[in-house]
Design a protein around this motif. Structure first.
Motif, PDB file in Angstrom:
ATOM      1  N   ASN A   6      18.535  -5.112  35.738  1.00  0.00           N
ATOM      2  CA  ASN A   6      18.739  -4.059  34.658  1.00  0.00           C
ATOM      3  C   ASN A   6      18.701  -4.546  33.453  1.00  0.00           C
ATOM      4  O   ASN A   6      18.863  -3.950  32.434  1.00  0.00           O
ATOM      5  CB  ASN A   6      20.132  -3.304  35.191  1.00  0.00           C
ATOM      6  N   ARG A   7      18.479  -5.885  33.294  1.00  0.00           N
ATOM      7  CA  ARG A   7      18.451  -6.393  31.876  1.00  0.00           C
ATOM      8  C   ARG A   7      17.119  -6.304  31.259  1.00  0.00           C
ATOM      9  O   ARG A   7      16.236  -6.270  31.834  1.00  0.00           O
ATOM     10  CB  ARG A   7      18.913  -7.911  31.847  1.00  0.00           C
ATOM     11  N   ASN A   8      16.957  -6.184  29.989  1.00  0.00           N
ATOM     12  CA  ASN A   8      15.781  -5.937  29.225  1.00  0.00           C
ATOM     13  C   ASN A   8      15.730  -7.290  28.511  1.00  0.00           C
ATOM     14  O   ASN A   8      16.202  -7.952  27.863  1.00  0.00           O
ATOM     15  CB  ASN A   8      15.753  -5.122  28.129  1.00  0.00           C
ATOM     16  N   PHE A   9      14.416  -8.008  29.016  1.00  0.00           N
ATOM     17  CA  PHE A   9      14.109  -9.487  28.821  1.00  0.00           C
ATOM     18  C   PHE A   9      13.810  -9.474  27.135  1.00  0.00           C
ATOM     19  O   PHE A   9      14.222 -10.770  26.347  1.00  0.00           O
ATOM     20  CB  PHE A   9      12.883  -9.969  29.568  1.00  0.00           C
ATOM     21  N   GLY A  10      13.155  -8.475  26.420  1.00  0.00           N
ATOM     22  CA  GLY A  10      13.104  -8.517  25.220  1.00  0.00           C
ATOM     23  C   GLY A  10      14.249  -8.753  24.236  1.00  0.00           C
ATOM     24  O   GLY A  10      14.247  -9.273  23.292  1.00  0.00           O
ATOM     25  N   LEU A  11      15.286  -7.810  24.763  1.00  0.00           N
ATOM     26  CA  LEU A  11      16.505  -7.940  23.926  1.00  0.00           C
ATOM     27  C   LEU A  11      17.297  -9.066  24.149  1.00  0.00           C
ATOM     28  O   LEU A  11      17.819  -9.587  23.209  1.00  0.00           O
ATOM     29  CB  LEU A  11      17.521  -6.787  24.506  1.00  0.00           C
ATOM     30  N   ASP A  12      17.048  -9.843  25.223  1.00  0.00           N
ATOM     31  CA  ASP A  12      17.710 -11.148  25.455  1.00  0.00           C
ATOM     32  C   ASP A  12      16.917 -12.182  24.711  1.00  0.00           C
ATOM     33  O   ASP A  12      17.750 -12.965  24.157  1.00  0.00           O
ATOM     34  CB  ASP A  12      17.793 -11.584  26.765  1.00  0.00           C
ATOM     35  N   VAL A  13      15.350 -11.953  24.459  1.00  0.00           N
ATOM     36  CA  VAL A  13      14.936 -12.875  23.387  1.00  0.00           C
ATOM     37  C   VAL A  13      15.579 -12.750  22.129  1.00  0.00           C
ATOM     38  O   VAL A  13      15.804 -13.739  21.239  1.00  0.00           O
ATOM     39  CB  VAL A  13      13.527 -12.765  23.497  1.00  0.00           C
ATOM     40  N   ILE A  14      15.534 -11.577  21.589  1.00  0.00           N
ATOM     41  CA  ILE A  14      15.990 -11.209  20.267  1.00  0.00           C
ATOM     42  C   ILE A  14      17.470 -11.824  19.888  1.00  0.00           C
ATOM     43  O   ILE A  14      17.846 -12.516  18.929  1.00  0.00           O
ATOM     44  CB  ILE A  14      15.915  -9.773  20.006  1.00  0.00           C
ATOM     45  N   ARG A  15      18.407 -11.412  21.068  1.00  0.00           N
ATOM     46  CA  ARG A  15      19.561 -12.058  21.168  1.00  0.00           C
ATOM     47  C   ARG A  15      19.592 -13.576  20.940  1.00  0.00           C
ATOM     48  O   ARG A  15      20.194 -14.203  20.166  1.00  0.00           O
ATOM     49  CB  ARG A  15      20.316 -11.659  22.063  1.00  0.00           C
ATOM     50  N   PHE A  16      18.823 -14.157  21.458  1.00  0.00           N
ATOM     51  CA  PHE A  16      18.593 -15.850  21.535  1.00  0.00           C
ATOM     52  C   PHE A  16      18.268 -16.104  20.383  1.00  0.00           C
ATOM     53  O   PHE A  16      19.019 -16.996  19.797  1.00  0.00           O
ATOM     54  CB  PHE A  16      17.423 -16.207  22.623  1.00  0.00           C
ATOM     55  N   PHE A  17      17.335 -15.537  19.474  1.00  0.00           N
ATOM     56  CA  PHE A  17      16.816 -16.008  18.097  1.00  0.00           C
ATOM     57  C   PHE A  17      18.073 -15.507  17.133  1.00  0.00           C
ATOM     58  O   PHE A  17      18.312 -16.556  16.340  1.00  0.00           O
ATOM     59  CB  PHE A  17      15.582 -15.128  17.924  1.00  0.00           C
TER      60      PHE A  17
END
Length: 65
Positions: A6-17
């Motif tokens: 259910n996670r959105n990988f793109g949002l996780d990448v933005i959160r990481f940065f």
């Protein structure tokens, strides 16, 4: 807790940065050292605000429908 499906990988990448921008700011890194207004930590915090609004807004829209 949300499952991995259910996670959105793109949002996780933005959160990481965004996290790294804040950590670099706290470590003393700036884009242009002589200009105090261009600190990157504030940009990271703004990214978090936008992500929070997007995610909370999506939840509210789903609840309303």
């Amino acid at each position: 807790m949300a499952s991995i499906k259910n996670r959105n990988f793109g949002l996780d990448v933005i959160r990481f940065f965004a996290i790294w921008l804040v950590l670099l700011q706290h470590g003393g890194f700036t884009i242009i050292p002589n200009l105090q207004g261009l600190k990157i930590g504030g940009f990271g915090v703004e990214i978090f605000f936008v992500l929070s609004g997007y995610l909370i807004g999506g939840i509210l829209i789903k609840k309303r429908q």
